[in-house]
Design a protein around this motif. Structure first.
Motif, mmCIF file in Angstrom:
data_model
loop_
_atom_site.group_PDB
_atom_site.id
_atom_site.type_symbol
_atom_site.label_atom_id
_atom_site.label_comp_id
_atom_site.label_asym_id
_atom_site.label_seq_id
_atom_site.Cartn_x
_atom_site.Cartn_y
_atom_site.Cartn_z
ATOM 1 N N GLU A 78 -83.543 -12.445 23.301
ATOM 2 C CA GLU A 78 -84.825 -12.829 23.667
ATOM 3 C C GLU A 78 -85.047 -14.125 23.180
ATOM 4 O O GLU A 78 -84.880 -14.605 22.356
ATOM 5 C CB GLU A 78 -85.761 -11.799 23.076
ATOM 6 C CG GLU A 78 -87.384 -12.154 23.107
ATOM 7 C CD GLU A 78 -87.919 -11.272 22.358
ATOM 8 O OE1 GLU A 78 -87.437 -10.315 21.766
ATOM 9 O OE2 GLU A 78 -89.276 -11.467 22.129
ATOM 10 N N ASP A 134 -89.138 -14.529 15.589
ATOM 11 C CA ASP A 134 -90.009 -14.803 16.607
ATOM 12 C C ASP A 134 -90.723 -16.030 16.826
ATOM 13 O O ASP A 134 -90.515 -17.110 17.417
ATOM 14 C CB ASP A 134 -90.772 -13.259 16.812
ATOM 15 C CG ASP A 134 -91.241 -13.167 18.366
ATOM 16 O OD1 ASP A 134 -91.026 -12.281 19.039
ATOM 17 O OD2 ASP A 134 -92.293 -14.027 18.787
ATOM 18 N N CYS A 158 -94.467 -10.737 14.731
ATOM 19 C CA CYS A 158 -94.150 -11.243 15.966
ATOM 20 C C CYS A 158 -94.623 -12.456 16.295
ATOM 21 O O CYS A 158 -94.106 -13.572 15.600
ATOM 22 C CB CYS A 158 -94.798 -10.223 17.182
ATOM 23 S SG CYS A 158 -93.793 -10.449 18.688
ATOM 24 N N GLU A 209 -99.875 -9.326 18.274
ATOM 25 C CA GLU A 209 -98.852 -10.066 18.639
ATOM 26 C C GLU A 209 -98.994 -11.592 17.967
ATOM 27 O O GLU A 209 -97.902 -11.832 17.464
ATOM 28 C CB GLU A 209 -99.108 -10.337 20.042
ATOM 29 C CG GLU A 209 -97.957 -11.306 20.779
ATOM 30 C CD GLU A 209 -96.616 -10.837 20.842
ATOM 31 O OE1 GLU A 209 -96.644 -9.773 20.698
ATOM 32 O OE2 GLU A 209 -95.790 -11.735 21.008
ATOM 33 N N GLU A 252 -99.455 -10.372 25.144
ATOM 34 C CA GLU A 252 -98.839 -10.747 24.144
ATOM 35 C C GLU A 252 -99.486 -12.236 23.630
ATOM 36 O O GLU A 252 -100.649 -12.252 23.203
ATOM 37 C CB GLU A 252 -97.253 -11.353 24.734
ATOM 38 C CG GLU A 252 -96.614 -9.878 25.010
ATOM 39 C CD GLU A 252 -95.439 -9.540 24.359
ATOM 40 O OE1 GLU A 252 -95.254 -9.803 23.390
ATOM 41 O OE2 GLU A 252 -94.446 -8.719 25.009
ATOM 42 N N ARG A 263 -86.663 -2.881 18.422
ATOM 43 C CA ARG A 263 -87.783 -3.625 18.232
ATOM 44 C C ARG A 263 -88.998 -2.868 18.212
ATOM 45 O O ARG A 263 -89.889 -3.459 17.441
ATOM 46 C CB ARG A 263 -87.696 -4.572 19.550
ATOM 47 C CG ARG A 263 -88.945 -5.422 19.701
ATOM 48 C CD ARG A 263 -88.647 -6.539 20.525
ATOM 49 N NE ARG A 263 -89.662 -7.251 20.032
ATOM 50 C CZ ARG A 263 -89.696 -8.640 20.265
ATOM 51 N NH1 ARG A 263 -88.811 -9.046 21.010
ATOM 52 N NH2 ARG A 263 -90.576 -9.322 19.931
ATOM 53 N N ASP A 302 -93.722 -13.984 27.469
ATOM 54 C CA ASP A 302 -94.063 -13.382 26.313
ATOM 55 C C ASP A 302 -94.721 -14.569 25.432
ATOM 56 O O ASP A 302 -95.899 -14.155 25.051
ATOM 57 C CB ASP A 302 -92.626 -12.994 25.646
ATOM 58 C CG ASP A 302 -92.924 -12.102 24.461
ATOM 59 O OD1 ASP A 302 -93.809 -12.174 23.737
ATOM 60 O OD2 ASP A 302 -91.779 -11.256 23.868
ATOM 61 N N ASN A 303 -94.101 -15.262 24.831
ATOM 62 C CA ASN A 303 -94.726 -16.397 24.076
ATOM 63 C C ASN A 303 -95.083 -17.517 24.896
ATOM 64 O O ASN A 303 -94.638 -17.994 25.715
ATOM 65 C CB ASN A 303 -93.868 -16.731 23.006
ATOM 66 C CG ASN A 303 -93.405 -15.499 22.072
ATOM 67 O OD1 ASN A 303 -93.903 -14.391 22.303
ATOM 68 N ND2 ASN A 303 -92.757 -15.874 20.995
HETATM 69 CA CA CA Z 1 -93.606 -11.364 21.562
#
Ligand code: CA
Ligand code: FEO
Ligand code: CA
Length: 678
Positions: A625, A163, A284, A375, A486, A27, A574-575
């Motif tokens: 993920e 992603d 990403c 990101e 992120e 990654r 993260d997101n």
């Molecule tokens: Ca991410």
């Protein structure tokens, strides 16, 4: 709901970021194992008070825990389903004549142990794959055949490891999208490949044949497909013959635009103009602009380049982590050998803009938005109509940025609006803590100028240099070193901006500040920024931490003040995304290594009596993920990307750890999943 199934393997030690060793390698090129690239002398202490703050705020949340009786979520226990304060979910306020229940109305699921090979959704919901790696997308592309992959086939099939994912419903409505339509377009990124899970007998990139290298290059990039449904509320399916179907990969032509386009540092032997790049890499997160295009961030692009024997007197390579022998791509494409083609690497690390409605359009890399490990980028319009993009640089101790366009948005004029990100001002964030007295991690902040009105604000640095080596330029103006920024995304309902800071196990005692208060920061946190007068173009803001992630029984956690006996455990945010009510949705990357659970999706209200009541919505399978997420404009579909299912050290095509999405071919296939109320 079927009880989680436990697989007999796993237990491989995870890396500091919480991921499996295999995920770290593929990654981000083992970023956590490398030295921290930011060696600048910027102070860790935003102010002196911050030093005393952390303890008092921690004590405060610890007291709250004790009062309500902390519970441990280390085991999979059902989340308390008791109504929240003020009537809670039981009152079902959303239900009324002709109205649907928003996806935020659900009963939380329990965390699933990390070895669970199942996608789990709440009672009353169901999920289905929308598209998976290898599904044919462009005209003439063959059906997926794991054992007979070719570069030509992959260039017409859905890419690997989604992603960011967004589904735009055709028609005009809020945010430039329709809601009742039966057609739409799905756009998703293909961040990276796992060579060991894509091919039999491969134990590392060195084993790849030239043909396999071309396949993995074709599996990177982005995928665009038309989607349709029978009527609102029924599941979406992708249209194999859609007009907008398209693949962007490592050899698709992109135009560089903005102030640095054509600069000598962007010219190569194949492109003397410095304006045309082949490919987009490691895309990403991303965002959808108010004018309906899609933005995507080129993140860990460094790992594709072989930096062996490349001189680096000014550390312009090292500051971006361009230090490894790469993935072997130079064997089939010499531009990935830095010593031979030193400027090619400068042509990656940008925000790209794609018009999903025009499959013949040339996607653009915007140099005005700076070059770092992007990101993603998310846009909000300022009061005067300028477009403001918020961006994170996902690396330990790197920064949060924002871009403000020179020109103003013109509703309905897409051609004009697609130039907005080509010219404007670039800022980097500095966070100042306001001390412990208020018991919160909060304070004020400034957007430090890097480029304003076409002029550089970095002494001695021309504008183009600031934009091409943005990390080093930012080092010189004193921004705050963050814990892996992120997704940074404005909330369309309250206008505030939410930044997910995934974690930072390298932050040591003495290096904390009020905006990054934990040492080490194993579980990550979420910051809320409020621009001055709530105007996105402002140069100052206030901020507050609204989530300190972890097991709620851990006294250092904080759920925006909510009773911690009623929230779900969470780690490695993260997101982020928002629904129509402005609730914050958070997906995670790294929980198997930090809490021992599968990664997951959560919803957390930001206002009202349930503010801070974080609830787990779904759980992705072993090794995966949870990415995306995206709530469609009609609020009937929650979209997620299940990235790298089964990516656990030791897994292989002969010994797969996950078989997601369980289509019968036996191999894990990353892809985009839709979740609906049953
Ligand atoms: Ca991410
Ligand atoms: Fe690709 Fe920052 O996660
Ligand atoms: Ca404070």
């Amino acid at each position: 709901m079927t009880p989680p199934k436990l697989l007999p393997l796993l237990g491989a030690p995870s890396h500091p970021g919480g991921r499996s060793a295999m995920t770290c390698r593929y990654r981000c090129g083992d970023a956590c194992a490398q030295p921290v690239p930011n060696e600048s002398g910027n102070e860790y202490f935003a102010d002196v008070v911050a030093r005393s703050v952390s303890r008092r705020a921690v004590v405060r949340s610890g007291a709250a825990t004790a009062a309500v009786g902390a519970i441990s979520w280390g085991v999979a226990a059902p989340v308390a389903a008791t109504p929240g304060r003020g009537g809670g979910r039981g009152s079902d306020r959303s239900r009324g004549p002709g109205r649907i229940k928003p996806p935020s109305d659900f009963e939380a699921i329990a965390p699933a142990p990390a070895a669970t090979d199942e996608l789990i959704v709440p009672t009353g919901f169901e999920w289905a794959p929308l598209i998976s790696w290898g599904d044919p997308v462009t005209k003439g592309a063959p059906a997926f055949d794991f054992d007979n992959q070719t570069p030509e086939a992959q260039r017409g099939q859905a890419g690997y490891n989604a992603d960011f994912a967004a589904l735009l419903i055709d028609g005009r409505g809020r945010g430039g999208q329709g809601s009742q339509g039966r057609r739409g377009v799905l756009v998703f990124n293909n961040e990276y490949t796992n060579d060991e899970l894509m091919f039999r007998g491969v134990t590392g990139s060195a084993d790849l044949t030239d043909t396999q290298l071309e396949i993995v290059q074709a599996a990177h990039g982005m995928t665009i497909v038309d989607v349709r449904r029978q009527r609102p509320g029924t599941p979406w399916e992708y249209n194999r013959r859609g007009r907008r179907n398209r693949r962007l990969h490592a050899h698709t032509e992109f135009a560089l635009d903005g102030p640095a386009a054509g600069n000598a540092a962007l010219r190569t032997s194949a492109d003397r103009s410095g304006r045309t790049v082949l490919g987009t890499l490691n895309n990403c997160a991303g965002g959808v602009t108010p004018w309906g295009t899609v933005l995507s961030g080129e993140e860990n692009f460094n790992q594709y380049f072989d930096a062996t024997d490349a001189p680096d007197p000014d550390k312009r390579l090292a500051r971006y982590g361009i230090t490894s022998a790469g993935r072997g791509w130079e064997r089939v494409d010499r531009r990935f050998k830095v010593a031979e083609e030193p400027n090619e690497v400068n042509r990656f690390g940008w925000v790209v803009e794609v018009d999903p409605d025009d499959p013949s359009s040339t996607p653009v890399k915007h140099t005005a938005m700076g070059r770092f490990k992007h990101e993603g980028a998310n846009v909000r319009l300022a009061d005067d109509g300028r477009a403001v993009a918020y961006m994170g640089d996902d690396e330990r101790f790197d920064y949060i940025y924002k871009f403000v366009s020179k020109r103003r948005h013109r509703p309905g004029n897409r051609r004009h609006n697609m130039k907005l990100l080509s010219e404007g001002d670039l800022y980097v964030a500095k966070f100042n803590g306001d001390g412990a007295a208020d018991g919160d991690y909060d304070g004020t902040g400034e957007w430090l100028p890097l480029v304003v009105d076409g002029r550089s604000h970095v002494p001695g640095w021309p504008v183009a240099d600031v934009l091409i080596w943005t990390r080093q330029a930012a080092d010189l103006v004193g921004p705050t070193k963050m814990d892996r920024p992120e997704d940074v995304e404005p909330n369309p309902v309250n206008g505030r901006v939410y930044a997910a800071l995934t974690n930072n196990t390298s932050r040591k005692p003495g290096q904390q500040d009020e905006a990054n208060p934990r040492t080490p920061n194993k579980h990550g946190h979420v910051l809320e920024l409020t621009e001055r007068r709530n105007d996105a173009a402002a140069v100052s803001f206030t901020w507050k931490i609204v989530l300190l992630a972890g097991d709620p029984g851990d006294p250092s956690t904080f759920f925006n003040g909510y009773d911690k006996s009623e929230v779900s455990p969470i780690s490695c945010p993260d997101n982020v995304a928002f629904d129509k009510q402005g609730n914050l949705w958070i997906s995670t990357d790294g929980q198997p290594g930090t809490l021992g659970n599968c990664d997951a999706l959560y919803m957390m209200p930001l206002e009202g009596p349930e503010k801070g009541r974080l609830q787990q919505f779904l759980s992705v399978p072993v090794g995966a993920e949870c990415c995306g997420p995206w709530i469609t404009a009609d609020e009937r579909t929650v979209l997620i990307a299940v990235q790298h299912p089964g990516e656990v050290s030791g897994a292989s095509p002969e010994n797969p750890v996950s078989r997601f999405p369980y289509l019968g071919d036996g191999q894990p296939r990353p892809g985009v999943v839709q979740v609906h109320r049953r």
